[in-house]
Design a protein around this motif. Structure first.
Motif, PDB file in Angstrom:
ATOM      1  N   PHE A 135       1.209   4.688 -16.835  1.00  0.00           N
ATOM      2  CA  PHE A 135       1.466   6.004 -17.448  1.00  0.00           C
ATOM      3  C   PHE A 135       1.194   7.033 -16.365  1.00  0.00           C
ATOM      4  CE2 PHE A 135       0.066   3.099 -20.719  1.00  0.00           C
ATOM      5  CZ  PHE A 135       0.854   3.384 -21.822  1.00  0.00           C
ATOM      6  N   TRP A 136       2.218   7.707 -15.943  1.00  0.00           N
ATOM      7  CA  TRP A 136       2.056   8.755 -14.915  1.00  0.00           C
ATOM      8  C   TRP A 136       2.125  10.116 -15.601  1.00  0.00           C
ATOM      9  CZ3 TRP A 136       6.080   7.183 -10.569  1.00  0.00           C
ATOM     10  CH2 TRP A 136       5.613   6.033  -9.915  1.00  0.00           C
ATOM     11  N   TRP A 137       1.155  10.959 -15.273  1.00  0.00           N
ATOM     12  CA  TRP A 137       1.242  12.330 -15.790  1.00  0.00           C
ATOM     13  C   TRP A 137       0.765  13.328 -14.735  1.00  0.00           C
ATOM     14  CZ3 TRP A 137      -3.147   9.489 -16.493  1.00  0.00           C
ATOM     15  CH2 TRP A 137      -4.386  10.127 -16.527  1.00  0.00           C
ATOM     16  N   TRP A 167      -4.254   5.839  -2.326  1.00  0.00           N
ATOM     17  CA  TRP A 167      -3.439   4.725  -1.871  1.00  0.00           C
ATOM     18  C   TRP A 167      -3.786   3.493  -2.696  1.00  0.00           C
ATOM     19  CZ3 TRP A 167       0.183   5.040   2.088  1.00  0.00           C
ATOM     20  CH2 TRP A 167       0.212   6.264   2.770  1.00  0.00           C
ATOM     21  N   HIS A 168      -2.774   2.722  -3.075  1.00  0.00           N
ATOM     22  CA  HIS A 168      -3.083   1.488  -3.807  1.00  0.00           C
ATOM     23  C   HIS A 168      -2.193   0.329  -3.375  1.00  0.00           C
ATOM     24  CE1 HIS A 168      -0.645   4.235  -6.273  1.00  0.00           C
ATOM     25  NE2 HIS A 168      -0.057   3.191  -6.862  1.00  0.00           N
ATOM     26  N   TYR A 169      -2.825  -0.845  -3.375  1.00  0.00           N
ATOM     27  CA  TYR A 169      -2.168  -2.124  -3.081  1.00  0.00           C
ATOM     28  C   TYR A 169      -2.434  -2.977  -4.316  1.00  0.00           C
ATOM     29  CZ  TYR A 169      -2.267  -7.014  -1.355  1.00  0.00           C
ATOM     30  OH  TYR A 169      -2.092  -8.368  -1.195  1.00  0.00           O
ATOM     31  N   LEU A 186       0.822  -1.215   0.000  1.00  0.00           N
ATOM     32  CA  LEU A 186       0.000   0.000   0.000  1.00  0.00           C
ATOM     33  C   LEU A 186       0.865   1.279   0.000  1.00  0.00           C
ATOM     34  CD1 LEU A 186      -3.041   0.620   0.146  1.00  0.00           C
ATOM     35  CD2 LEU A 186      -2.810   0.672   2.643  1.00  0.00           C
ATOM     36  N   HIS A 187       0.658   2.101  -1.023  1.00  0.00           N
ATOM     37  CA  HIS A 187       1.426   3.354  -1.153  1.00  0.00           C
ATOM     38  C   HIS A 187       0.638   4.313  -2.041  1.00  0.00           C
ATOM     39  CE1 HIS A 187       2.162   1.500  -5.030  1.00  0.00           C
ATOM     40  NE2 HIS A 187       2.545   2.682  -5.470  1.00  0.00           N
ATOM     41  N   HIS A 188       1.099   5.544  -2.135  1.00  0.00           N
ATOM     42  CA  HIS A 188       0.478   6.466  -3.101  1.00  0.00           C
ATOM     43  C   HIS A 188       1.562   7.164  -3.906  1.00  0.00           C
ATOM     44  CE1 HIS A 188       1.503  10.133  -0.847  1.00  0.00           C
ATOM     45  NE2 HIS A 188       1.166   9.466   0.244  1.00  0.00           N
ATOM     46  N   ASP A 189       1.167   7.701  -5.069  1.00  0.00           N
ATOM     47  CA  ASP A 189       2.098   8.421  -5.948  1.00  0.00           C
ATOM     48  C   ASP A 189       1.549   9.825  -6.183  1.00  0.00           C
ATOM     49  OD1 ASP A 189       3.728   5.994  -6.521  1.00  0.00           O
ATOM     50  OD2 ASP A 189       1.900   5.311  -7.481  1.00  0.00           O
ATOM     51  N   PRO A 190       2.431  10.757  -6.541  1.00  0.00           N
ATOM     52  CA  PRO A 190       1.949  12.137  -6.700  1.00  0.00           C
ATOM     53  C   PRO A 190       1.232  12.406  -8.022  1.00  0.00           C
ATOM     54  CG  PRO A 190       4.323  12.041  -7.043  1.00  0.00           C
ATOM     55  CD  PRO A 190       3.902  10.662  -6.649  1.00  0.00           C
TER      56      PRO A 190
HETATM   57 FE   LIG Z   1       2.013   3.200  -7.454  1.00  0.00          FE
END
Ligand SMILES: [Fe+2]
Ligand SMILES: O=C(O)CCC(=O)C(=O)O
Length: 413
Positions: free
Chosen positions: A402-404, A388-390, A309-313
């Protein structure tokens, strides 16, 4: 590049007049940083002696590992790339194409940006030569698929490997043929996750990446970083550099009940291997908000990989190319109840192990609402920033993220 151009360039690479010009440029750049060691190292790499080039590579390698990655002087990374080019040249001349490719890949993965183009063109040349050699004895066997169509799941069996309460409450909404406008209005602006189906059928990757022989052919001799261990928060976790072929063998022999999966995770594989980049398409949704693509990452591994479990900006479209994954999402407003680590390096990760929740230590987690889903082959999941995602793979799985970020976003890194 045409075959003739590759052949001409190969001739060039054999005699390498351009490389030496590059070396002297680099030497100047490096000297301008003032360090005698750099100068010595560069001279070593540029000398016509294999052992000197190897010594230079080792010297730069030591510098790359002398402290935290961000504190390594960029000139050392460029010096490492240059030494790799020189070492690879010797292997190439000896007909040791695989070894040459390995060294060039190390230069790409660990080195600086100054000689990236040189490394890429050298890789193209060595790959062409290596394939020429291999095609002489190459016989195509039957197509070997990772995941067979119609490999249906027994829900009970799936639930046994998933965290408690999975698939029992709110499932992420699924939409087919979602327009860009609909995505913007109903999901992007309100920050609400969605699964978009039917939007990847045209990707060459959808058919090609389920074929073991194809992946072996285009990437088999390339070196990639993989993670070994339960997950990145565990003590026994480590990273290794292995060839794609070695990785494919590991994936196929992986018994998901064994505790140590090997995971090619969050790697910018498509910057490294151009042929794989051609197999994917950037979803139109990624231009929502007038944003800028930050990175494209590959996530490839056997059943049983877990990203805790974590999150990204960033905004994220996670595209499922091969296999299935379970994904659980918690909105950013419950961050405190998920007990993030306090150290800066890990502050986007939760201390809670969803596979084994310690209720005594983390009493607030149990009652939190979440969304979850099984992300099927050919589907994309939109994860808004800071959610948050696991993620747990349920089969052999290959996904691309794909991160934007919005252009005005302050946390875009
Ligand atoms: Fe992630
Ligand atoms: O697929 C995974 O294992 C994790 C994906 C992820 O964390 C991401 O795309 O940001």
């Amino acid at each position: 590049m045409s075959t003739a151009t590759v052949a001409a360039a190969a001739g060039n690479y054999l005699s390498t007049p351009t490389l030496d010009a590059e070396s002297s440029n680099l030497l100047q750049t490096i000297s301008s940083h003032g360090g005698y060691a750099y100068v010595r190292m560069s001279t070593l790499a540029a000398s016509g002696d294999f052992r000197a080039a190897e010594a230079a590579r080792e010297m730069a390698w030591e510098q790359l590992h002398s402290g935290p990655w961000h504190s390594v002087l960029p000139a050392w990374r460029d010096a490492y790339s240059m030494a790799c080019l020189h070492v690879a040249k010797f292997h190439y001349r000896n007909g040791e194409f695989k070894e040459s490719l390995r060294v060039l890949d190390l230069g790409l993965i660990m080195g600086g940006v100054l000689l990236k183009k040189d490394l890429e063109s050298a890789i193209e040349i060595v790959t062409a030569k290596s394939r020429e050699k291999e095609s002489e004895g190459f016989e195509k066997g039957p197509k070997c698929k990772f995941v067979e169509e119609g490999d249906e799941f027994d829900k009970e069996e799936v639930l046994r490997v998933l965290p408690e309460k999975s698939l029992s409450s709110k499932i992420v909404v699924k939409k087919s043929g979602l327009s860009l406008e609909g995505f913007l209005r109903e999901h992007f602006l309100s920050g609400s996750p969605v699964i978009i189906s039917d939007c990847m059928a045209h990707w060459p990757a959808r058919t090609k990446w389920n074929d073991m022989d194809y992946l072996k052919r285009v990437a088999g001799d390339r070196t990639v970083p993989v993670e070994v261990g339960k997950n990145y928060l565990c003590q026994e976790w480590k990273q290794e550099l292995i060839t794609f072929s070695e990785f494919l063998v590991k994936i196929q022999s992986n018994d998901s009940s064994s505790a140590v999966p090997t995971y090619l995770a969050q790697h910018q594989l498509f910057d490294q291997i151009n042929e794989l980049r051609k197999d994917i398409c950037i979803p139109d949704y990624c231009c929502a908000g007038g944003g800028e693509l930050r990175s494209l990452n590959a996530w490839f591994g056997p059943a049983g990989t877990v990203t805790p479990l974590h999150h990204d900006p960033h905004h994220n479209i996670l595209a499922q190319v091969v296999g299935k994954k379970y994904v659980r999402l918690y909105t950013s407003s419950v961050s405190e109840e998920l007990y993030p680590y306090t150290e800066t390096m890990l502050c986007n990760s939760s201390q809670v192990d969803l596979d084994n929740i310690d209720d005594g230590q983390f009493p607030k987690v149990h009652d939190l609402e979440f969304l979850d889903c099984i992300l099927e082959e050919g589907e994309m999941l939109y994860i808004p920033p800071k959610w948050w995602h696991y993620v747990r793979s349920l089969t052999i799985s290959f996904s691309v993220s794909f991160w934007w970020s919005n252009s005005e976003s302050s946390d875009a890194s």
